[in-house]
Structures are given as structure tokens and as C-alpha cells.
Design an enzyme around this catalytic site. Sequence first.
Site, PDB file in Angstrom:
ATOM      1  N   ARG A  98     -62.884 109.668 -45.039  1.00  0.00           N
ATOM      2  CA  ARG A  98     -63.903 110.716 -45.193  1.00  0.00           C
ATOM      3  C   ARG A  98     -63.993 111.573 -43.935  1.00  0.00           C
ATOM      4  O   ARG A  98     -65.072 111.973 -43.505  1.00  0.00           O
ATOM      5  CB  ARG A  98     -65.264 110.117 -45.529  1.00  0.00           C
ATOM      6  CG  ARG A  98     -65.286 109.248 -46.770  1.00  0.00           C
ATOM      7  CD  ARG A  98     -64.910 110.042 -48.028  1.00  0.00           C
ATOM      8  NE  ARG A  98     -64.937 109.148 -49.185  1.00  0.00           N
ATOM      9  CZ  ARG A  98     -63.859 108.479 -49.624  1.00  0.00           C
ATOM     10  NH1 ARG A  98     -62.692 108.617 -49.023  1.00  0.00           N
ATOM     11  NH2 ARG A  98     -63.947 107.695 -50.683  1.00  0.00           N
ATOM     12  N   SER A 139     -72.311 109.947 -53.579  1.00  0.00           N
ATOM     13  CA  SER A 139     -72.367 108.820 -52.644  1.00  0.00           C
ATOM     14  C   SER A 139     -72.911 109.299 -51.300  1.00  0.00           C
ATOM     15  O   SER A 139     -72.311 110.162 -50.665  1.00  0.00           O
ATOM     16  CB  SER A 139     -70.970 108.215 -52.464  1.00  0.00           C
ATOM     17  OG  SER A 139     -70.491 107.704 -53.692  1.00  0.00           O
ATOM     18  N   GLU A 154     -72.177 109.808 -45.500  1.00  0.00           N
ATOM     19  CA  GLU A 154     -71.040 110.627 -45.893  1.00  0.00           C
ATOM     20  C   GLU A 154     -71.481 112.083 -46.002  1.00  0.00           C
ATOM     21  O   GLU A 154     -70.709 113.013 -45.838  1.00  0.00           O
ATOM     22  CB  GLU A 154     -70.493 110.138 -47.236  1.00  0.00           C
ATOM     23  CG  GLU A 154     -69.248 110.825 -47.714  1.00  0.00           C
ATOM     24  CD  GLU A 154     -68.689 110.175 -48.977  1.00  0.00           C
ATOM     25  OE1 GLU A 154     -68.138 110.905 -49.812  1.00  0.00           O
ATOM     26  OE2 GLU A 154     -68.822 108.943 -49.120  1.00  0.00           O
TER      27      GLU A 154
END
Length: 360
Positions: free
Chosen positions: A163, A237, A356
Site C-alpha cells: 500500500r 478498508s 490505509e
Amino acid sequence: MKTNVNLHPYNSFGFDAVARYFSEINDIQQLEDLIHTDVFKSEKHLILSGGNNILFQNEFFDGLVIHINTKGVEILREDENEVIIRAQAGEDCPDFVRFTVEKGWFGLENLAHIPGKVGAAPVQNIGAYGMELKDSFLQCEAIHLETGEKRVFKKEECAFGYRSSVFKNELKGQFVITSVDFMLHKQADLKLDYGNIKAYLSEHGMEAPTLLQLHDAICAIRDAKLPDVKQVGNAGSFFKNPVIEKAQFEALQKDYPNIPHYPDADGMVKVPAGWLIEHCGPSTLRQAQGSGTAHDPHGSEAVSWKGWRDEHVGVYDKQALVLVHYGGGKGQDIVELARNIRDSVEAKFGIQISPEVNFV
């Protein structure tokens, strides 16, 4: 260029945040012209793509928001084995992935149904179900926001990580990606072993799925556990899955034999953040603080964050990894909730989880 624009339609959490200046970019020339304006030079600026991975912490952004909305997909090269395809930054990611799947091209199928725009995908190195964008990424073109210089970034220059990329770290805020090139294949093995893909396919009688069947299965799986942003504000998420040392995992496994996990690079172990969050709650935080009370006036006795909510925000009842905004709240409500969740996970498992989502 517009002034005092409400960014409610431009962030999937659905928070009201007003930008002092706002400019929508529909072609590259507009962007090149914009960076030479006095407003651009004098104000802080934010590149806003799909707004699906951003949290506005405050109700006013004192600067310039640049919304990238360029469109276009073209085939650069094709032979009997592979195809190189270019997508403009403003293309919708789910639509683009489905387009490649319908063409019979392998490489992006497990990234199905991830909301956002193509130009933002390399920044985050989006990933799901054992596949990451970097696996099919060839290069991208970007514009330097100070000089206006165009630059091509090859895969190795992007420093892709979990990520993460060079655009999120060393070069953060310096470039805006204008197009992305992918190398896709006409024959490849499908990745079916991550998450609950195999179980879903077996349940629906698809032991040997086609490329399109796998794509549609992943869409169905995501729909079943993620809320529709048109109905409930969210950014998908919220936390990254933490990657920990093998020794730390083995110690945890003694206390929690059923803890799910996946092998990662260099002998590390990836643990699903959603599982950790589900097995913590406001009561975890309260107990960790001893006689103190967790900053949670709406449910300090709750044993799990999953399904927890106060008046405006909460944790989705089908997936603990998703923080949601029910309306009428502020970005700080999510900030506070995320902080409490993070602290409770660390208190119970000794694992630090990080967002995230990008905070602005």
C-alpha cells in the site's frame, strides 16, 4: 477555477468540507495551465482523484483542490501473448478492470470492484486477494507540479511496497500522475487461494472458473462485506494489514490458535487487521487504561468494535476493517474512532496497525 466548493460529492466518507479553491481537470493542458497561475503558486494544493481513500479531518481546506477527471483508454501494443494498455488518470478503476477482463486479458482481475481512479492506484499500490497493482504495472506518466515537466516513471522507479509507493513517500505532493500503462497477458493462472475466493467458487459450482467468473465472484464477495458508499459513507478498508515477525506471530498463535495469517516476504507474517479489530472493543481499551474510562460514552462495555456505532460514525457490522459515516458527523469523529481502535489492538495484541486512508 471555482471558490468555496463543498467537497461532499468528492469524498466517499461524505463529509462536508469546503475548499477555498477548486479546479476540475479534464485534459492535460488544463493542468499545465493551472500550475502557472498565481493561485496555484501561492496556495497549498491537494490532488483529488476519486476521493475513495481520503479523510478530511476539518471542515475547511484552505487551499486549492485539483480534481483529476481525464478520460481515455488506448492499446499501445498487442500480440498473441500480451497487450500493453494505457489508461488516463481519471478513468474509473472498477470500469477499467472489468473492461480488461471482458477482453480476456489477465493481470487485474483480483483488483475488481476497488473504488477509485486509475491515477491514484499506483500511489497506493492498490491490492486485494493476493494481487497488487505493481504486478501488472509497466510505467506511468506524471507532471511535476512546480516545473510542469513531464516525466515517465518505470516500475523500478516507483518503489512499490505494501500500500505504498514513491508517490506516497519521497515524492509525495511533487507529481500528479496523468496516465498509467499496464502489461496484461492473454493466458495466465488465476489466483484463487487468497481469502474466501475458493470457498465462494465451490459454493457456486465454479471449481474451474473463467476469468470473468472470477471477476464477478470477487465483486460479489466485496459487495457482501463492504457497504455501498451511496448509502453509507466509508473509504473501504481503513487500516492496513500489519506484517509482523514470525516469532511474534508464533507467540500470539499460542494464545489465539485460530488467528488467520498469510506468509509475507522475508519470513514475515501478515495478519488481517479486520480480525484483530473484531477481537477488540471499547472494553479492551477501558481495561487497558485501568481505572480510567475509554473515551467512548456510547458503549464502553462493548467487547467488539464490529458493529459498534455512536450517533454519526461506527464500524461496519459485516467487516470490522471498515469505518463508516452514517451522516451528520465530522472528520474528527472518524479520527477519534480510528485512534481508539488502534490503541485497543495494540493493548490486546501488541501489534500496531496504521491507516490505509490518507488524512488531510
